[in-house]
Design an enzyme around this catalytic site. Structure first.
Site, PDB file in Angstrom:
ATOM      1  N   TYR A   1      92.638 -36.171  22.531  1.00 28.09           N
ATOM      2  CA  TYR A   1      91.634 -36.331  22.999  1.00 28.09           C
ATOM      3  C   TYR A   1      90.752 -35.784  21.903  1.00 28.09           C
ATOM      4  O   TYR A   1      90.477 -34.688  21.331  1.00 28.09           O
ATOM      5  CB  TYR A   1      91.064 -35.186  24.292  1.00 28.09           C
TER       6      TYR A   1
ATOM      7  N   LYS B   1      92.072 -40.606  23.398  1.00 29.53           N
ATOM      8  CA  LYS B   1      90.776 -40.625  24.093  1.00 29.53           C
ATOM      9  C   LYS B   1      89.810 -40.353  23.216  1.00 29.53           C
ATOM     10  O   LYS B   1      89.795 -39.203  22.634  1.00 29.53           O
ATOM     11  CB  LYS B   1      90.960 -39.897  25.389  1.00 29.53           C
TER      12      LYS B   1
ATOM     13  N   THR C   1      86.137 -32.272  33.486  1.00 26.69           N
ATOM     14  CA  THR C   1      85.739 -32.405  34.918  1.00 26.69           C
ATOM     15  C   THR C   1      86.104 -31.386  35.716  1.00 26.69           C
ATOM     16  O   THR C   1      85.549 -30.670  36.549  1.00 26.69           O
ATOM     17  CB  THR C   1      85.692 -33.720  35.236  1.00 26.69           C
TER      18      THR C   1
END
Length: 312
Positions: A140, A165, A53
């Site tokens: 991730y 994640k 983001t």
């Protein structure tokens, strides 16, 4: 940076701030600081700076270091700051060193750039990255970095890797990963995060297999809605959870799916709608269309109407 272990401090809503740019396209640290400060004041449990983001892909190394340092300074130890790192191993290590010098508490290791590696190569990449830093690492899983249960067990054996994640969204695979780590490493306190875009939509499903931590992009522009959902989910208020899923999150996801890169640019538009000018996204991302921004405004208004009705 706090001396307390990172794993024990990640309990609550995780804030992934956008990176602010000025009219000239340069980093606007003042706007970014305000964005982070408001997020912490609103109840964020952690700040994940310069991640997806936050347009990690668009930041030069010196910009990355400045943004992470600004997040650390604004946090002032109140909540942990985790910085995104990525690309190939050599560059990932360089970014890790920048994050460490900036005072970050940990790293979110995003997938390697471009190449599709086998499991041995992925394991080597994350092991070498972790060995090059004193910061704890969250790996991730998404895109070109999807792991077998056996690889995650191996990752969990690496000192300094504290969690996974998941942005892949295969719950069958994730359940097998969790089971494998639990079986092979009994007593290992390994963290799991829901990292899908607009993670709230899938949060009930992830919670059902024991994954309670998730990243919230919505918190960037509607922290009241994000926190209400988080608290309802944690307290078992299924009625409010479902009303927000039906009246806010599902429409938001359907809007997000109408444009490439909207998982970032639509969030940034939402922050601007809230009155904080964080600038536009950098290329190669594009801004959402005016009709889509109008639709976002209406979705946010409807989400807040759901909260008002629930409070009556």
């Amino acid at each position: 940076m706090s001396s307390a272990p990172l794993a024990g401090r990640l309990d609550g809503l995780l804030f992934f701030p956008v990176t602010a740019y000025g009219p000239d396209g340069a980093i606007d640290l003042d706007a970014f600081r305000l964005h982070v400060r408001r997020g912490i004041d609103d109840g964020a449990a952690a700040v994940f700076a310069c991640c997806g983001t936050g347009e990690f892909h668009a930041l030069a190394p010196e910009e990355f270091g400045a943004v992470v340092a600004a997040a650390v300074e604004e946090s002032a130890g109140r909540v942990p700051v985790v910085a995104g790192v990525g690309y190939g191993t050599a560059l990932a290590v360089q970014y890790a060193n920048l994050a460490e010098r900036a005072g970050a508490d940990g790293l979110l290791a995003m997938p390697p750039y471009l190449v599709t590696a086998d499991q041995d190569g992925l394991l080597r990449h994350y092991t070498e990255l972790t060995a090059a830093t004193s910061l704890d690492v969250i790996v991730y899983q998404r895109d070109n970095a999807v792991f077998t249960p056996e690889t995650v067990v191996a990752l969990a054996r690496v000192e300094g890797i504290i969690g996974l994640k998941d942005g892949h969204g295969d719950l069958d695979l994730l359940q097998r990963i969790i089971s494998a780590v639990r079986t092979e490493l009994p007593g290992r306190d390994f963290l799991y995060f829901n990292g899908l875009p607009t993670a709230e939509l899938t949060a009930p499903a992830y919670r059902a297999i024991g994954v309670t931590l998730y990243s919230s992009a919505v918190f960037c522009f509607a922290p009241d809605i994000a926190l209400a959902f988080f608290r309802a989910l944690r307290s078992g208020d299924e009625a409010l959870v479902n009303r927000l899923l039906d009246g806010f999150y599902r429409p938001l996801v359907e809007l997000r799916n109408r444009g490439r890169g909207y998982a970032v640019s639509l969030v940034k538009a939402g922050v601007r709608l809230g009155g904080l000018d964080v600038g536009e996204v950098r290329a190669p991302l594009s801004e959402p269309s005016a009709p889509h921004v109008k639709a976002l405004t209406e979705i946010i208004e409807h989400g807040r109407a759901v909260l008002t009705a629930a409070a009556e």
